[in-house]
Motif scaffolding. Structure first.
Motif, PDB file in Angstrom:
ATOM      1  N   SER A  54      20.075  47.257  32.071  1.00 15.76           N
ATOM      2  CA  SER A  54      20.215  46.525  30.810  1.00 15.76           C
ATOM      3  C   SER A  54      18.917  46.586  30.013  1.00 15.76           C
ATOM      4  O   SER A  54      18.934  46.646  28.798  1.00 15.76           O
ATOM      5  N   ARG A  55      17.815  46.621  30.700  1.00 15.15           N
ATOM      6  CA  ARG A  55      16.545  46.746  29.974  1.00 15.15           C
ATOM      7  C   ARG A  55      16.463  48.078  29.236  1.00 15.15           C
ATOM      8  O   ARG A  55      16.048  48.152  28.112  1.00 15.15           O
ATOM      9  N   GLU A  56      16.907  49.132  29.937  1.00 10.75           N
ATOM     10  CA  GLU A  56      16.867  50.465  29.332  1.00 10.75           C
ATOM     11  C   GLU A  56      17.708  50.504  28.055  1.00 10.75           C
ATOM     12  O   GLU A  56      17.275  51.009  27.038  1.00 10.75           O
ATOM     13  N   VAL A  57      18.927  49.918  28.178  1.00  9.37           N
ATOM     14  CA  VAL A  57      19.807  49.904  27.019  1.00  9.37           C
ATOM     15  C   VAL A  57      19.125  49.197  25.851  1.00  9.37           C
ATOM     16  O   VAL A  57      19.119  49.686  24.737  1.00  9.37           O
ATOM     17  N   ASN A  58      18.518  48.048  26.163  1.00  7.12           N
ATOM     18  CA  ASN A  58      17.819  47.322  25.104  1.00  7.12           C
ATOM     19  C   ASN A  58      16.754  48.181  24.446  1.00  7.12           C
ATOM     20  O   ASN A  58      16.612  48.200  23.232  1.00  7.12           O
ATOM     21  N   GLY A  59      16.032  48.938  25.265  1.00  9.70           N
ATOM     22  CA  GLY A  59      14.992  49.807  24.742  1.00  9.70           C
ATOM     23  C   GLY A  59      15.584  50.841  23.790  1.00  9.70           C
ATOM     24  O   GLY A  59      15.069  51.058  22.690  1.00  9.70           O
ATOM     25  N   ILE A 118      17.143  51.327  16.182  1.00  3.16           N
ATOM     26  CA  ILE A 118      16.859  50.486  15.007  1.00  3.16           C
ATOM     27  C   ILE A 118      15.596  50.975  14.318  1.00  3.16           C
ATOM     28  O   ILE A 118      15.541  51.134  13.102  1.00  3.16           O
ATOM     29  N   ALA A 119      14.590  51.262  15.119  1.00  2.00           N
ATOM     30  CA  ALA A 119      13.312  51.697  14.565  1.00  2.00           C
ATOM     31  C   ALA A 119      13.457  53.010  13.806  1.00  2.00           C
ATOM     32  O   ALA A 119      12.839  53.209  12.759  1.00  2.00           O
ATOM     33  N   GLN A 120      14.326  53.899  14.332  1.00  2.00           N
ATOM     34  CA  GLN A 120      14.526  55.199  13.699  1.00  2.00           C
ATOM     35  C   GLN A 120      15.080  55.071  12.283  1.00  2.00           C
ATOM     36  O   GLN A 120      14.700  55.797  11.381  1.00  2.00           O
ATOM     37  N   LYS A 121      16.039  54.093  12.145  1.00  4.33           N
ATOM     38  CA  LYS A 121      16.724  53.973  10.856  1.00  4.33           C
ATOM     39  C   LYS A 121      15.949  53.118   9.866  1.00  4.33           C
ATOM     40  O   LYS A 121      16.433  52.836   8.781  1.00  4.33           O
TER      41      LYS A 121
END
Lengths: 355, 305
Positions: free
Chosen positions: B9-14, B20-23
């Protein structure tokens, strides 16, 4: 002015029992506070005295009169509501004079009384304004003036300061207490705010799920809580599950810790489910583990530290789920997170609590 | 097992954060451009007003026609004059007086029935409350023409049984109008009662007022804006009604809209436009007056708490 007496009053709403067999006596001129969390029955008690609801069993007396079957408009009570319930279409003067006008007093008398009350609440200029045009604190005082314009047998207040901000609340506590004492009016005050209760009341009744947990003066309730609930609700306290109280030695064993501590000897109570309570401000830090008589000791590691201006709180992990909280003057707290410390507190400030 | 799920779940969050950062917007924030939003807002409002007001403008405009007799509306008017205002037949004034009286009484009656009904619907503990409230709404859901026919039939039946015929009488007409006018008062008063703070009444009780006095001095004044609104609607509905009145009126006993309807049907002339314009002006005056007297002031005061 008169005393209020509730005898064996019971009330339920459907399956929910709001009050089990409540007995309560309020003395003449007394400021009594019903304190408890929401759903504890404090507002129900107030509304029963007002007559807005009827008890299923029991009697309510105002003075020597049994008013159990009397409608609210004939009880001669004064009521102050949380959001004031001032009549929005009437001026402040008309609001305050409402009760007198309903009782058909001559206009001149009503006007004089309104002036007198506006002086008492220190708002002489608001006369012709409408409730929406004055501030919350002012509406509050006007609501009190309206409730006492026709001197009631008892003044009932239902969380009257709940809608005000903290600073104003503190001023209003003093103000309400002043008005109450000036009029020497029997008052029942409902709140869930323990500070408010302690600041204003002659006597506090702590309620929990439809029952009275404990009554007494503010100091009694704070210093000598009898149950875990009261100790926890009034002020901050560290609670330890404990067992086997020995009245001769005052020794009890703490659950989850391989250690005994002392509480005062020969206390009433005991039984299976016990708790030990210690107020954060009663705990100090000992320099060494040497046991001095009359003191309890408990070793632990500091796990957190918060600064609140004059006071600093230390959270100390003693091997239980919840850390022990200790509170002291900021300049005297030297320990930091990670330090090994020994907590110490006087035996006579250890509170033995039943559930 | 536990550890791996936590880890995943941590990986998914990352990942989400990376996406988000990309867009994220690149470059400086855009400057304010030409305010197209504002312009289209004004255009939209203007079109709405034109749509709502144009029929009235045409009627009022055409009523000033000063040319020769004609059988169609002339807009814009030629050779403006007030000649048609002097040629309004007296029958129209008689009908206007009837309609005005009827509508006033209908609004009054609607309040007398509607306020207690709304109190019962909102406060009552009767088991069939929702049924009762839909019964009070029913007249709005029945087409008015059906209501008109139903009343006419009812009056025939009643008349045959008792010898008292209500069709073509004021009482008969009034009952029909009351039937369609009452739901408006019930509706507006119900709405305002649902927001009513019951503690105001409890406060009045605690100050020694009995039920009636509490209603008179506290409840009624606070719900008054709702009563005014409902009464105004009832008045309008009664005043403008054709489909019910047309069945329940009689020759020589005709409401204003029915009179106009007959006038349009038989021999149209611009005096109808002239009298309509007078009514429009009158209604505007009444509305403005009400707004000044009770509208704003009252709504503001009862709304603030």
């Amino acid at each position: 002015m008169s005393r209020v007496l509730l005898k064996g009053v019971r009330k339920s709403f459907g399956d929910f029992v709001a009050l089990h067999q409540l007995d309560l006596e309020i003395q003449e001129g007394e400021f009594l506070t019903l304190l408890g969390p929401s759903g504890c029955g404090k507002t129900t008690t107030l509304r029963l005295i007002a007559g807005f609801i009827e008890p299923m069993e029991g009697k309510i007396l105002l003075g020597d009169e049994d008013v159990t079957q009397v409608a609210p408009q004939h009880r001669e009570i004064g009521m102050v509501f949380q959001d004031y319930a001032l009549f929005p279409h009437m001026t402040i003067a008309e609001n305050i004079g409402f009760g007198l006008k309903e009782r058909r007093y001559p206009k001149q008398d009503i006007n004089d009384r309104v002036e007198e009350l506006l002086d008492l609440i220190r708002l002489p200029e608001v006369h012709d304004r409408y409730p929406a045009e004055v501030s919350g604190g002012q509406q509050q005082r006007i609501a009190v003036a309206r409730a006492v314009a026709y001197p009631p047998k008892v003044l009932l207040m239902d969380e009257p300061l709940g809608a005000l901000d903290l600073k104003l609340r503190e001023t209003m506590q003093i103000e309400l207490r002043r008005i109450q004492q000036e009029l020497a009016i029997t008052t029942v005050y409902v709140t869930h705010d323990q500070t408010e209760a302690m600041n204003m009341s002659d006597r506090i009744v702590v309620m929990n799920s439809g029952r009275i947990e404990q009554m007494g003066g503010a100091e009694d309730i704070y210093n000598e809580p009898r149950t875990r609930f009261v100790a926890d609700f009034v002020g901050q306290i560290n609670l330890f599950d404990a067992n086997s109280y020995e009245p001769e030695t005052g020794m009890i064993k703490l659950d989850g810790l391989d250690q005994t501590v002392h509480v005062p000897v020969n206390l009433a109570g005991g039984g299976e489910s016990l708790s030990l309570g210690v107020r954060p401000e009663d705990i100090g830090l000992a320099n060494s583990v040497e046991s001095s008589s009359g003191m309890n000791h408990l070793a632990g590691v500091v796990s957190g530290r918060t600064f609140a201006g004059n006071l600093t709180r230390l959270f100390v992990d003693v091997g239980l789920q919840k850390p022990v909280i200790l509170e002291a003057k900021s300049q005297s707290v030297k320990s930091n997170v990670g330090d090994k410390v020994t907590l110490t507190w006087p035996v006579e400030l250890s509170k033995l609590l039943s559930d | 097992m536990m550890d791996s799920t936590v880890h995943r779940s941590r990986e998914v969050n990352g990942d989400t954060l990376a996406r988000i950062a990309q867009k994220r917007r690149k470059g400086p924030p855009p400057k304010r451009g030409y305010p197209w939003g504002k312009v289209s807002h004004y255009v939209y409002c203007a079109l709405s007003y034109i749509f709502l007001l144009s029929p009235m403008i045409v009627v009022i405009g055409a009523s000033f026609h000063g040319g020769e007799y004609y059988t169609a509306i002339k807009f814009p008017p030629e050779d403006p004059s007030l000649q048609w205002y002097t040629k309004i037949p007296t029958a129209q004034f008689k009908a206007l007086a009837l309609s005005f009286g009827l509508a006033t009484l209908a609004a009054l009656g609607a309040c007398i029935i509607g306020i207690p009904a709304a109190l019962g619907i909102v406060r009552g503990k009767l088991p069939g409350r929702s049924v009762i409230s839909s019964v009070f709404r029913a007249p709005l859901q029945i087409p008015a023409i059906v209501t008109g026919i139903a009343f006419l039939q009812l009056y025939y039946l009643f008349g045959d049984a008792t010898g008292l015929y209500f069709q073509g009488t004021f009482i008969g007409l009034y009952i029909g109008h009351l039937f369609v006018a009452t739901p408006y008062v019930v509706g507006t008063v119900t709405a305002i009662l649902q927001r009513f703070d019951v503690r105001l009444e409890e406060a009045a009780f605690s100050l020694g007022a009995n039920r009636w006095r509490t209603f008179r001095r506290v409840t009624l004044p606070v719900i008054m804006p709702g009563v005014y609104a409902g009464a105004l609607y009832s008045f309008m509905v009664s005043f403008a009604d054709v489909p019910i009145s047309i069945f329940l009126t009689a020759p020589g006993f005709v409401t204003y809209p029915v009179e106009l309807f007959y006038g349009m049907e038989n021999d149209f002339d611009p005096s109808i436009l002239a009298s309509s314009s007078l009514v429009i002006f009158f209604c505007l005056l009444v509305l403005l007056g009400m707004q000044k007297l009770v509208g704003l002031d009252n709504l503001l005061r009862s709304g603030s708490r």
